[in-house]
Design a protein around this motif. Structure first.
Motif, PDB file in Angstrom:
ATOM      1  N   TYR A  83      43.012  44.031  40.062  1.00  0.00           N
ATOM      2  CA  TYR A  83      43.839  44.339  38.892  1.00  0.00           C
ATOM      3  C   TYR A  83      45.243  44.712  39.350  1.00  0.00           C
ATOM      4  O   TYR A  83      45.418  45.305  40.413  1.00  0.00           O
ATOM      5  CB  TYR A  83      43.244  45.509  38.108  1.00  0.00           C
ATOM      6  CG  TYR A  83      41.831  45.258  37.642  1.00  0.00           C
ATOM      7  CD1 TYR A  83      41.569  44.777  36.365  1.00  0.00           C
ATOM      8  CD2 TYR A  83      40.752  45.482  38.494  1.00  0.00           C
ATOM      9  CE1 TYR A  83      40.274  44.534  35.936  1.00  0.00           C
ATOM     10  CE2 TYR A  83      39.447  45.233  38.087  1.00  0.00           C
ATOM     11  CZ  TYR A  83      39.210  44.768  36.801  1.00  0.00           C
ATOM     12  OH  TYR A  83      37.939  44.524  36.385  1.00  0.00           O
ATOM     13  N   LEU A  84      46.225  44.370  38.535  1.00  0.00           N
ATOM     14  CA  LEU A  84      47.606  44.723  38.850  1.00  0.00           C
ATOM     15  C   LEU A  84      48.224  45.396  37.636  1.00  0.00           C
ATOM     16  O   LEU A  84      48.118  44.878  36.519  1.00  0.00           O
ATOM     17  CB  LEU A  84      48.382  43.465  39.239  1.00  0.00           C
ATOM     18  CG  LEU A  84      49.802  43.638  39.790  1.00  0.00           C
ATOM     19  CD1 LEU A  84      50.119  42.527  40.798  1.00  0.00           C
ATOM     20  CD2 LEU A  84      50.858  43.653  38.695  1.00  0.00           C
ATOM     21  N   LEU A  85      48.835  46.565  37.872  1.00  0.00           N
ATOM     22  CA  LEU A  85      49.478  47.286  36.767  1.00  0.00           C
ATOM     23  C   LEU A  85      50.989  47.145  36.888  1.00  0.00           C
ATOM     24  O   LEU A  85      51.523  47.138  37.997  1.00  0.00           O
ATOM     25  CB  LEU A  85      49.114  48.777  36.811  1.00  0.00           C
ATOM     26  CG  LEU A  85      47.627  49.128  36.885  1.00  0.00           C
ATOM     27  CD1 LEU A  85      47.452  50.657  36.864  1.00  0.00           C
ATOM     28  CD2 LEU A  85      46.859  48.497  35.726  1.00  0.00           C
ATOM     29  N   ALA A  92      42.700  36.940  27.440  1.00  0.00           N
ATOM     30  CA  ALA A  92      43.094  36.885  28.847  1.00  0.00           C
ATOM     31  C   ALA A  92      42.525  38.075  29.598  1.00  0.00           C
ATOM     32  O   ALA A  92      42.597  39.210  29.140  1.00  0.00           O
ATOM     33  CB  ALA A  92      44.616  36.874  28.953  1.00  0.00           C
ATOM     34  N   TYR A  93      41.937  37.801  30.759  1.00  0.00           N
ATOM     35  CA  TYR A  93      41.451  38.852  31.644  1.00  0.00           C
ATOM     36  C   TYR A  93      42.265  38.826  32.919  1.00  0.00           C
ATOM     37  O   TYR A  93      42.901  37.845  33.238  1.00  0.00           O
ATOM     38  CB  TYR A  93      39.969  38.620  31.964  1.00  0.00           C
ATOM     39  CG  TYR A  93      39.075  39.153  30.867  1.00  0.00           C
ATOM     40  CD1 TYR A  93      38.949  38.453  29.670  1.00  0.00           C
ATOM     41  CD2 TYR A  93      38.391  40.350  31.019  1.00  0.00           C
ATOM     42  CE1 TYR A  93      38.145  38.938  28.652  1.00  0.00           C
ATOM     43  CE2 TYR A  93      37.576  40.839  30.011  1.00  0.00           C
ATOM     44  CZ  TYR A  93      37.459  40.140  28.831  1.00  0.00           C
ATOM     45  OH  TYR A  93      36.659  40.612  27.827  1.00  0.00           O
ATOM     46  N   GLU A 148      42.964  46.775  28.440  1.00  0.00           N
ATOM     47  CA  GLU A 148      42.937  47.720  29.568  1.00  0.00           C
ATOM     48  C   GLU A 148      44.329  48.003  30.127  1.00  0.00           C
ATOM     49  O   GLU A 148      44.494  48.944  30.901  1.00  0.00           O
ATOM     50  CB  GLU A 148      42.049  47.170  30.701  1.00  0.00           C
ATOM     51  CG  GLU A 148      40.608  46.878  30.291  1.00  0.00           C
ATOM     52  CD  GLU A 148      39.729  48.136  30.227  1.00  0.00           C
ATOM     53  OE1 GLU A 148      40.219  49.233  30.589  1.00  0.00           O
ATOM     54  OE2 GLU A 148      38.559  48.015  29.817  1.00  0.00           O
ATOM     55  N   GLY A 149      45.287  47.157  29.800  1.00  0.00           N
ATOM     56  CA  GLY A 149      46.652  47.425  30.244  1.00  0.00           C
ATOM     57  C   GLY A 149      47.028  46.849  31.602  1.00  0.00           C
ATOM     58  O   GLY A 149      48.080  47.183  32.134  1.00  0.00           O
ATOM     59  N   TYR A 150      46.181  46.006  32.166  1.00  0.00           N
ATOM     60  CA  TYR A 150      46.582  45.369  33.426  1.00  0.00           C
ATOM     61  C   TYR A 150      47.252  44.021  33.148  1.00  0.00           C
ATOM     62  O   TYR A 150      47.202  43.508  32.026  1.00  0.00           O
ATOM     63  CB  TYR A 150      45.376  45.206  34.360  1.00  0.00           C
ATOM     64  CG  TYR A 150      44.233  44.372  33.848  1.00  0.00           C
ATOM     65  CD1 TYR A 150      44.195  43.004  34.065  1.00  0.00           C
ATOM     66  CD2 TYR A 150      43.173  44.950  33.142  1.00  0.00           C
ATOM     67  CE1 TYR A 150      43.129  42.236  33.595  1.00  0.00           C
ATOM     68  CE2 TYR A 150      42.118  44.187  32.665  1.00  0.00           C
ATOM     69  CZ  TYR A 150      42.105  42.829  32.893  1.00  0.00           C
ATOM     70  OH  TYR A 150      41.072  42.064  32.424  1.00  0.00           O
ATOM     71  N   VAL A 151      47.872  43.474  34.182  1.00  0.00           N
ATOM     72  CA  VAL A 151      48.538  42.183  34.045  1.00  0.00           C
ATOM     73  C   VAL A 151      47.475  41.086  34.102  1.00  0.00           C
ATOM     74  O   VAL A 151      46.614  41.093  34.988  1.00  0.00           O
ATOM     75  CB  VAL A 151      49.573  41.991  35.180  1.00  0.00           C
ATOM     76  CG1 VAL A 151      50.217  40.602  35.112  1.00  0.00           C
ATOM     77  CG2 VAL A 151      50.643  43.082  35.100  1.00  0.00           C
ATOM     78  N   PRO A 192      36.091  46.903  43.585  1.00  0.00           N
ATOM     79  CA  PRO A 192      37.213  46.708  42.668  1.00  0.00           C
ATOM     80  C   PRO A 192      38.497  47.313  43.243  1.00  0.00           C
ATOM     81  O   PRO A 192      38.457  48.401  43.834  1.00  0.00           O
ATOM     82  CB  PRO A 192      36.779  47.434  41.393  1.00  0.00           C
ATOM     83  CG  PRO A 192      35.743  48.407  41.823  1.00  0.00           C
ATOM     84  CD  PRO A 192      35.080  47.822  43.047  1.00  0.00           C
ATOM     85  N   CYS A 193      39.600  46.587  43.098  1.00  0.00           N
ATOM     86  CA  CYS A 193      40.872  47.014  43.682  1.00  0.00           C
ATOM     87  C   CYS A 193      41.936  47.004  42.599  1.00  0.00           C
ATOM     88  O   CYS A 193      41.936  46.140  41.734  1.00  0.00           O
ATOM     89  CB  CYS A 193      41.317  46.042  44.771  1.00  0.00           C
ATOM     90  SG  CYS A 193      40.131  45.869  46.112  1.00  0.00           S
ATOM     91  N   VAL A 194      42.854  47.956  42.697  1.00  0.00           N
ATOM     92  CA  VAL A 194      43.980  47.957  41.766  1.00  0.00           C
ATOM     93  C   VAL A 194      45.274  48.195  42.546  1.00  0.00           C
ATOM     94  O   VAL A 194      45.333  49.026  43.435  1.00  0.00           O
ATOM     95  CB  VAL A 194      43.798  48.985  40.625  1.00  0.00           C
ATOM     96  CG1 VAL A 194      43.582  50.401  41.143  1.00  0.00           C
ATOM     97  CG2 VAL A 194      44.965  48.937  39.656  1.00  0.00           C
ATOM     98  N   THR A 195      46.264  47.392  42.197  1.00  0.00           N
ATOM     99  CA  THR A 195      47.587  47.589  42.771  1.00  0.00           C
ATOM    100  C   THR A 195      48.576  47.675  41.623  1.00  0.00           C
ATOM    101  O   THR A 195      48.192  47.529  40.454  1.00  0.00           O
ATOM    102  CB  THR A 195      47.934  46.455  43.757  1.00  0.00           C
ATOM    103  OG1 THR A 195      49.216  46.719  44.345  1.00  0.00           O
ATOM    104  CG2 THR A 195      47.979  45.101  43.071  1.00  0.00           C
TER     105      THR A 195
END
Lengths: 434, 351
Positions: B135-137, A433-434, B172-175, B111-114
């Motif tokens: 990406y969402l953490l 899953a990505y 990577e630890g993102y959702v 690239p965006c992270v929230t």
């Protein structure tokens, strides 16, 4: 029950003037081998071709693949109920020709226009991106090219194809009688080691009760509305499980896959080292009602319980709502205290953002993904096409077009390639899953 | 060293509380409010070139204007990365973060992270976008988790800023955004399966390769108040089409629907219709296509005036192996056509 599987590797097949196996070379006299087939009125024409791994070749019209085997000791013969009487198999000694297979490539139009009983065939590329996804591309293929008489009903076509390929494979294996194998593997469940967990293999099998052939047969008898059945894994090695040879589809096992079932082989490798392999439950799936699905799930769990299984490796074959039966079985086992791991392919659509599975239960918390069946595939044109016709029908629907076998193809799923979907975890493919 | 913009709501930007929730999109150079904490985490690895903020209410009242203004501000600054939030459990704030990230990723290819709490409803929106650049953490539910959330955001932003090829959600630890990518595992599926089962039997930890999901629930439309005045249509996934399959439906994975006229037709005669479908044995359907399109029963209801009228077309897609996203789109298209044609209700016949 102890079965010795004696291996005779094949590195080369020569279509020549004699029939013999020597120094890993199989020399074959086509006329002699196929003489019998020409007496079958259902078969208009039969011939052989050899295709090598890595060759820029495409085999078409594939209905089934079989590994040549013969029993040289113990009761019964391979493919009981089909090549011979219904005599229990799985004991004694069986010879196998490894590194090669017999491919049944048959032209057959069918009498059914659509639905689950419609004839289908698959292709196999021996090189390039198509070869990468099918385990069959690594075997030397002896292609049995068949043209069937016009107007045959599905069950007649099936019987003709199956008899032809099994008889041919049997004759090849027979060439090894009296010879010394390169290796012998022993398959025996024996007594359980009380210190190790007992593991059962639950093999969900989609069958169609109303079809002339149900999709899967045990000792030649099509399995229909069956409840859970206990099968000794050695029976598979002697060809007790066979398939409908009018339907070559990438997400269905071929005869070869049943003879070389990777989960059976894996459990045998770990047997009495890390676990006790207690046997295989053949679970008929795709009951038409939810009621039926619940019953088969509970019934299968009961049988696993009766075998004192602590854990179950659950796998399946087929597609669609049959997966509900599988998931309910996982749920029933988990609720009864039997730990499960489900081995399955996933869907996901072209880009992998659609739902990977068709049905979910929270108890299925341990799943092995064998990769996606839905990803598109571009196949370059082959230098050589091997099959009964130069045109192929990749899609099976009323009025679907014929296309040249020697063209480049865009496939919207892997099922048109025999072995294109890894149903039982033989290979390394998976999804993350990505 | 790379440049980034930090996006915050009015409260976390330090502009004001709920009384300032109506302020439009604004920008200040450098870090303000919670962005100072983020800058501290970066040290000299990255520079917060500006803090972009908005009122929580404003964003939801004027989403188009808010997104356009935010894009206008951000475009000029050419950031390498955009950080939004953390929004913790706040639904409005979380949704604004996801929508802004989606827009920035699309329009600027940045690239965006929230970051937010897993139960924030915006997590579902993030998943539905399946955007590989967003990406969402996961965070704690409340701002008590601010420091650890900023630490995680800073670390992740540095990964993004370095231009590294981002790995899987797990690595990577993102959702996960629900994008399943094919890869080759280290070992065959059989060996992985047996190991997983042995670990499970020993109560040792294991990691599933395919986490369970849940299907969307559909709320049914309100019931028809007066059936006698209603126009009724039939939608079928049975694959029953005119004999000969004129629109070349496939037996599986269809991507379009069709409607066929049944005006003046009293019953579905065998031989005039056939079922194109790969998922069931179609012989019974070909013998009696009423199982797919129950025209006989519906004509009777029409004669008896139990319904006002049967819509003169029926709608069909052979449903076998349809990807959910495709079938959802097909359903919406059919629903739009039914609305346009003034149909009040539809009988949905599946197989």
């Amino acid at each position: 029950m102890r079965l010795e599987l004696a291996e005779f590797p094949v590195n080369e097949i020569i279509l020549g003037s004699e029939n013999r196996y020597r120094s890993a070379t199989l020399e074959l006299n086509q006329d002699e081998l196929l003489g019998g087939l020409h007496q079958d009125k259902r078969i208009e024409n039969a011939k052989l071709a050899v295709v090598l791994p890595g060759e820029c070749a495409r085999i078409t019209h594939i209905r089934d693949i079989v590994e040549p085997r013969i029993k040289v000791r113990g009761q019964g013969q391979v493919f009981p109920g089909i090549l011979g009487s219904v005599t229990p198999v799985g004991e004694g000694r069986t010879h196998r020709l490894s590194g090669m297979a017999v491919v049944a490539a048959a032209e057959y139009e069918g009498t059914i226009r659509a639905g689950t009983a419609v004839q289908r065939s698959a292709i196999l590329d021996m090189w390039g991106p198509g070869a990468e996804i099918s385990h069959f591309s690594s075997l030397i293929q002896l292609v049995l090219i068949l043209r069937l008489a016009k107007g045959l009903a599905e069950i007649d076509a099936h019987t003709a194809i199956q008899q032809a390929e099994y008889q041919l494979a049997f004759q090849l294996a027979k060439l090894t009688t009296g010879l010394k194998p390169s290796a012998v593997e022993v398959f025996e469940l024996g007594e359980a080691d009380p210190l190790l967990p007992s593991i059962v293999l639950i093999q969900g099998c989609l069958t169609h009760s109303g079809h002339p052939h149900s999709n899967l047969a045990y000792y030649g008898l099509p399995i229909r509305d069956s409840l859970a059945t206990l099968v000794h894994p050695n029976e598979l090695l002697d060809g007790a499980m066979t398939v409908d040879t009018t339907r070559g589809i990438g997400y269905y096992p071929t005869t070869w896959d049943w003879q070389n079932h990777p989960l059976v082989m894996g459990l045998y490798r770990s047997h009495r080292k890390q676990l006790n392999f207690v046997g295989m439950i053949v679970e008929r799936i795709r009951f038409e009602t939810h009621h039926g699905k619940e019953v088969i799930a509970q019934n299968t769990m009961r049988m696993a319980k009766a075998l004192h299984a602590e854990g179950a490796l659950v796998s399946w074959l087929g597609s669609g709502n049959a997966f509900v039966d599988v998931m309910l079985t996982v749920q029933a086992c988990e609720r009864a205290g039997i730990k499960t791991v489900l081995v399955t392919y996933e869907y996901g659509g072209k880009d992998g953002v659609d739902s990977p599975l068709l049905y979910y239960v929270p108890e299925a918390n341990a799943v092995i993904s064998t990769g996606s069946r839905d990803r598109w595939l571009e196949l370059p044109p082959p230098d050589r096409a091997v099959g009964p016709n130069e045109s192929i029908q990749i899609l099976t629907y009323p009025g679907s077009p014929l296309i040249p076998a020697q063209s480049s193809l865009t496939l919207d799923a892997r099922e048109m390639i025999i072995g294109g979907v890894d149903i039982w975890g033989r290979g390394y493919r998976t999804c993350v899953a990505y | 060293m790379f440049n980034l913009i930090h996006v915050l709501n009015q409260f976390f930007a330090g502009v004001g509380g709920e009384d300032k929730a109506d302020i439009p999109v604004g920008i200040k150079p450098g870090p303000i409010g919670a962005a100072r904490g983020l800058q501290e985490q970066f040290g000299d690895r990255a520079r917060v070139v500006a803090t972009l903020f908005f009122g929580d209410n404003y964003f939801h009242q004027y989403p188009k204007e808010a997104l356009a203004a935010a894009l206008n501000e951000a475009r000029q600054l050419q950031p390498h990365v955009i950080v939004a939030g953390p929004a913790f459990g706040s639904g409005r704030y979380g949704l604004a973060c996801v929508e802004l990230c989606e827009m920035f990723a699309q329009a600027l290819s940045v690239p965006c992270v929230t970051a937010m709490h897993m139960e924030n409803p915006a997590v579902g929106t993030y998943r539905d976008y399946h955007n590989p650049k967003v990406y969402l953490l996961p965070t704690a539910e409340t701002a008590a988790g601010m420091t650890s959330a900023l630490t995680a955001l800073a670390k992740f932003a540095c990964r993004l800023g370095s231009g590294a090829n981002m790995g899987s959600a797990h690595d990577e630890g993102y959702v996960s955004r629900g994008i399943r990518q094919p890869v080759l595992a280290q070992r065959p599926g059989v060996d992985r399966g047996i190991d997983m089962l042995l670990a499970k039997c020993k109560n040792e930890p294991f990691l599933t390769e395919l986490p369970m999901e849940a299907w969307d629930q559909t709320t049914p439309a309100p019931a028809i108040s007066d059936l006698k005045k209603a126009t009724i249509a039939v939608i079928t996934t049975s694959g029953v089409v005119p004999w000969g399959n004129p629109d070349e439906f496939r037996t599986f994975r269809n991507t379009y629907w069709r409607k066929y006229s049944i005006a003046g037709v009293q019953s579905m005669e065998p031989g005039r219709w056939e079922a194109v479908h790969g998922g069931y044995d179609v012989s019974f359907m070909n013998q009696n296509p009423h199982f797919g399109v129950p025209l006989d029963a519906l004509r009777t209801l029409e004669v008896q005036r139990i319904i006002a009228k049967l819509h003169p077309f029926y709608y069909v897609v052979p449903g076998n192996q349809g990807a959910p996203s495709v079938i959802r789109r097909i359903g919406q298209e059919i629903a739009n056509d039914l609305l346009k044609e003034g149909v009040d209700a539809s009988l949905l016949v599946s197989t």
